[in-house]
Design a protein around this motif. Sequence first.
Motif, short mmCIF file in Angstrom:
data_model
loop_
_atom_site.label_atom_id
_atom_site.label_comp_id
_atom_site.label_asym_id
_atom_site.label_seq_id
_atom_site.Cartn_x
_atom_site.Cartn_y
_atom_site.Cartn_z
N LEU A 28 -2.16 7.32 -13.10
CA LEU A 28 -2.26 6.67 -11.56
C LEU A 28 -3.22 5.49 -12.02
CD1 LEU A 28 -1.15 9.25 -10.54
CD2 LEU A 28 -2.58 8.88 -8.62
N GLN A 29 -4.16 5.69 -12.69
CA GLN A 29 -5.29 4.64 -13.33
C GLN A 29 -4.71 3.80 -13.91
OE1 GLN A 29 -8.79 6.02 -15.42
NE2 GLN A 29 -9.78 4.26 -14.91
N ASN B 9 0.58 -1.18 0.01
CA ASN B 9 0.06 -0.04 -0.14
C ASN B 9 0.77 1.30 0.01
OD1 ASN B 9 -2.52 -1.47 0.08
ND2 ASN B 9 -2.41 -1.56 2.33
N ASP C 269 -6.84 13.50 -2.15
CA ASP C 269 -6.65 12.38 -1.33
C ASP C 269 -5.72 11.39 -2.39
OD1 ASP C 269 -8.67 12.85 0.25
OD2 ASP C 269 -10.35 12.17 -1.04
N LEU C 270 -5.13 11.77 -3.18
CA LEU C 270 -4.22 10.99 -4.30
C LEU C 270 -2.77 11.30 -3.96
CD1 LEU C 270 -6.00 10.99 -7.57
CD2 LEU C 270 -6.28 9.25 -5.79
N GLU D 146 0.24 12.07 -1.04
CA GLU D 146 0.48 11.77 0.37
C GLU D 146 1.54 12.71 0.86
OE1 GLU D 146 1.43 8.13 2.17
OE2 GLU D 146 -0.05 6.94 0.88
N ASN E 85 -2.54 1.65 -11.50
CA ASN E 85 -3.25 1.15 -10.28
C ASN E 85 -2.46 1.87 -9.15
OD1 ASN E 85 -5.36 -0.31 -11.72
ND2 ASN E 85 -3.82 -1.83 -12.11
N PHE E 86 -2.20 2.78 -9.35
CA PHE E 86 -1.25 3.65 -7.95
C PHE E 86 -2.49 4.19 -7.25
CE2 PHE E 86 2.54 4.87 -10.69
CZ PHE E 86 2.86 3.34 -10.71
N ARG E 87 -2.50 3.84 -5.85
CA ARG E 87 -3.70 4.46 -5.03
C ARG E 87 -3.10 6.01 -4.73
NH1 ARG E 87 -4.39 0.30 -0.16
NH2 ARG E 87 -5.91 2.12 0.50
N THR E 88 -1.96 6.01 -4.36
CA THR E 88 -1.54 7.52 -3.80
C THR E 88 -0.05 7.72 -4.52
OG1 THR E 88 -0.69 6.65 -1.94
CG2 THR E 88 -3.08 7.58 -1.90
N PRO F 9 2.98 4.43 -1.35
CA PRO F 9 2.75 5.32 -2.47
C PRO F 9 3.74 5.13 -3.71
CG PRO F 9 3.55 6.71 -0.63
CD PRO F 9 3.26 5.14 -0.24
#
Length: 368
Positions: free
Chosen positions: A131-132, A60, A160-161, A163, A135-138, A62
């Motif tokens: 990011l999409q 998880n 939110d994307l 950190e 598949n990067f969450r942040t 970034p």
Amino acid sequence: MATELQEIQITEAKPLLPGQDPAKDAAIAAAILLDQGQEYDVETPYGTLHVTIHGSPKGNRPAILTYHDIGLNHKTCFNSLFKFEDMLEITKNFVVCHIDAPGQQEGAASFPPGYQYPSMEQLCEMLPCVLQYFNFRTIIGVGVGAGAYILAKFARYSPDLVEGLVLLNIDPNAKGWMDWAASKITGLTSSLSDVILGHLFSQEDISNNSELINTYRQHMTEGITLTNVELYWNSYNSRRDLEIDRVGAGTLKCPVMLVVGDQAPHEDSVVECNAKLDPTQTSFLKMADAGGQPQISQPGKLTEAFKYFVQGMGYMPSAGMTRLSRSRTTSLSGASVDGSRSRSRTLSQGSDAGQLTASPSHTMEVSC
């Protein structure tokens, strides 16, 4: 009544470095140094982005996402930093995503006459596609100049994307009429490459470091297409104010480290940006002997600062840091006298080995 003392064990919330095997670490370091990255072309509503990925996502954590300045690409802007030996301690534990602005990568074809280059806002709006796609969450964003502006705007629109942000040479302001007139006059008497070199490097760099300047001049004339560089330059010069503020909707909600070299072209702009950010979330690193591009001229000092920054986000245990980094953490991450963290942290890097002192203006001086 005597009080019994009990030993407690504190577990790192987000451990970054496991128990280290020297042979394994050496093999990993060699692999990263030899790694040329995997290249991708990511389609977005405003054109194609060239993206280079090093490593693979780690749970998880970034992704570290970089964005370069005008006249550079991800290699010429960031190789000195990300190939630096001590940086490998960080990058082996994160996936690194380098973005080249449209048409700025090596070997890019010239855009056709009349091509409408994306605005700064549109360049920002291209990032969610990246990011999409992976598949990067942040992300933790690392940007220089125009790239710093784009990442800061992205953090405003999509908090939110993001950190954390490391922003070098950021100018949060739109170009005023005086700046516009001055650039027009300069453009009449200087070549585009000279104008951009003046944007990238300090006058001391230009006067005293001819080898460095000639290297980057050659890159602009041979490594990338100058007409494409001009389109990126014009887009940046047409930017709007970032409209950031310490409170309210304009604030950047993530931790931010601002970096600038002493006597750099953008020193005043970065100082102004620092004044507009939440002081409890912001660190300001002013580096001596760094010129206009600290990530190129002082990768070791910037790596140390980046380690401290990542550690402050909870991803770096102090055991994996150098003595200097641990001393900074002890001295700078504590609360103020009244128990609250009420002001920004300013790190001023000197060129000589020295000691940690606090100035009357509440600026923390770190010499290394």
